[in-house]
Design a protein around this motif. Structure first.
Motif, PDB file in Angstrom:
ATOM      1  N   ASP A  12      50.109 101.398  44.959  1.00 28.28           N
ATOM      2  CA  ASP A  12      49.067 101.685  45.930  1.00 28.28           C
ATOM      3  C   ASP A  12      49.709 102.210  47.224  1.00 28.28           C
ATOM      4  O   ASP A  12      50.870 101.933  47.512  1.00 28.28           O
ATOM      5  CB  ASP A  12      48.251 100.423  46.185  1.00 28.28           C
ATOM      6  N   GLN A  13      48.915 102.983  47.973  1.00 26.69           N
ATOM      7  CA  GLN A  13      49.400 103.629  49.208  1.00 26.69           C
ATOM      8  C   GLN A  13      50.524 104.608  48.898  1.00 26.69           C
ATOM      9  O   GLN A  13      51.481 104.753  49.654  1.00 26.69           O
ATOM     10  CB  GLN A  13      49.902 102.558  50.209  1.00 26.69           C
ATOM     11  N   ILE A  45      43.986 103.792  42.157  1.00 28.00           N
ATOM     12  CA  ILE A  45      44.932 103.609  43.259  1.00 28.00           C
ATOM     13  C   ILE A  45      44.633 104.601  44.376  1.00 28.00           C
ATOM     14  O   ILE A  45      44.093 105.680  44.142  1.00 28.00           O
ATOM     15  CB  ILE A  45      46.408 103.756  42.817  1.00 28.00           C
ATOM     16  N   SER A  46      45.019 104.197  45.587  1.00 27.81           N
ATOM     17  CA  SER A  46      44.750 105.036  46.752  1.00 27.81           C
ATOM     18  C   SER A  46      46.063 105.520  47.354  1.00 27.81           C
ATOM     19  O   SER A  46      47.070 104.830  47.312  1.00 27.81           O
ATOM     20  CB  SER A  46      43.984 104.241  47.806  1.00 27.81           C
ATOM     21  N   HIS A  52      41.814 108.959  46.392  1.00 28.28           N
ATOM     22  CA  HIS A  52      41.680 107.860  45.449  1.00 28.28           C
ATOM     23  C   HIS A  52      41.766 108.413  44.039  1.00 28.28           C
ATOM     24  O   HIS A  52      40.957 109.253  43.653  1.00 28.28           O
ATOM     25  CB  HIS A  52      40.340 107.157  45.651  1.00 28.28           C
TER      26      HIS A  52
END
Lengths: 202, 202
Positions: A12-13, A45-46, A52
């Motif tokens: 993520d991120q 996930i972003s 996204h």
């Protein structure tokens, strides 16, 4: 053509460039049997700057991959603190190509795959390694015992070229890069890529 | 810092690099007030090589943007056949910066924003313009009456730099590119970007 699988492990991120430049370059030569997928601990996930992704492959998809690349992003520093997650993403160097992009080197280091360095990573992650006393090179691409590391988002072109070269050949690595280079700069891009790969294990 | 908005118009089957290199570079200088968003006719869109974005902004978000960029991808050729869609994405040159990446030039041309050329686009889309009798330059970046066009995925760095320069200044354009360049190649990347922008309206 047999299918050659490439897993791009993404937390993520994530950094959009670090995972998607490679994915795109592999896509350009999929006629040679390459299939690349983003794999992550959850299907959605972003990214660092707010996109996204949905429906990415589970981490386990990487188990049968021919190459496993570790992407970069803010989530990597959290990820390496999770021993169970680290075991799930551990690649098998005896049968898989292994590489990292930028802060993906934190994962390789955590898994003991790059010893005590030297490391190749981006200028931000560099500080984390320097604090650990691990040396970092001032180059965009490095091989350490056959494990590849790239530093600086656009060096993803070198990491992807290395994988394509190893799985398909030199011509296909050039072909993929020529497709994505700015118009009129393909020869320069290929030349720089070949120089970066040649210098990788000096 | 006032918010400066950049809409990256993206259709289905989009080219990952052509929309996301720019998005990422804008993100790198968001401290200067930039906010970039992917906008599309539907909230969920899929890329050329199989990633799925969810929750992107509607096309209408572009109406109040300071800059509108048209991304590339297989869906562009369909999109330009839809007159209603074309009116929805039409930018206002009197108050918005306008640019295209690769096959995004098809949209600019369809909207009458680049006259009868010359055009800057990728080597595949080039053929479509040549069939129409529209000249295409052998360069990665071009300004036509103040409208910007970039050709070849990695030329997205030039298009994004142009927007950052116009909205924030030259220092910020350099800063964004230095962040994303391969380690050890930042100066080269900045030099090539500045040369490409300087040559854009020759």
């Amino acid at each position: 053509v047999p299918e050659l699988r490439i897993a791009i492990v993404t937390f993520d991120q994530f950094n959009e460039l670090d995972s998607l430049i490679a994915l795109h370059m592999f896509g350009r030569v999929r006629g040679h049997g390459l299939r690349a997928e983003i794999v992550a601990p959850s299907p959605d996930i972003s990214s660092l700057y707010g996109v996204h992704l949905r429906g990415v492959q589970p981490i386990e998809w990487a188990k049968d991959a021919d190459a496993v690349l570790f992407g970069s992003g803010r989530g990597n520093r959290q990820a390496i603190l999770d021993p169970q997650l680290m075991e799930r993403v551990r690649p098998d160097r005896t049968r898989q190509l292994v590489g990292s992009q930028c802060s993906g080197a934190l994962v390789l280091h955590r898994l003991g795959l790059v010893g005590e360095g030297p490391i190749c990573t981006d200028n931000i992650t560099r500080r984390a390694f320097v604090e650990l006393g691990v040396p970092v090179v001032d180059r965009p691409f490095l091989l350490h015992d056959g494990v590849a590391m790239a530093g600086g988002c656009f060096s993803a072109q070198y990491l992807a070229s290395w994988v394509i070269r190893r799985l398909c050949g030199e011509d296909q690595a050039r072909e993929a890069l020529q497709y994505v280079a700015p118009v009129g700069e393909a020869a320069q891009y290929v030349q720089r890529m070949e120089a970066a790969l040649a210098a990788a294990s000096e």
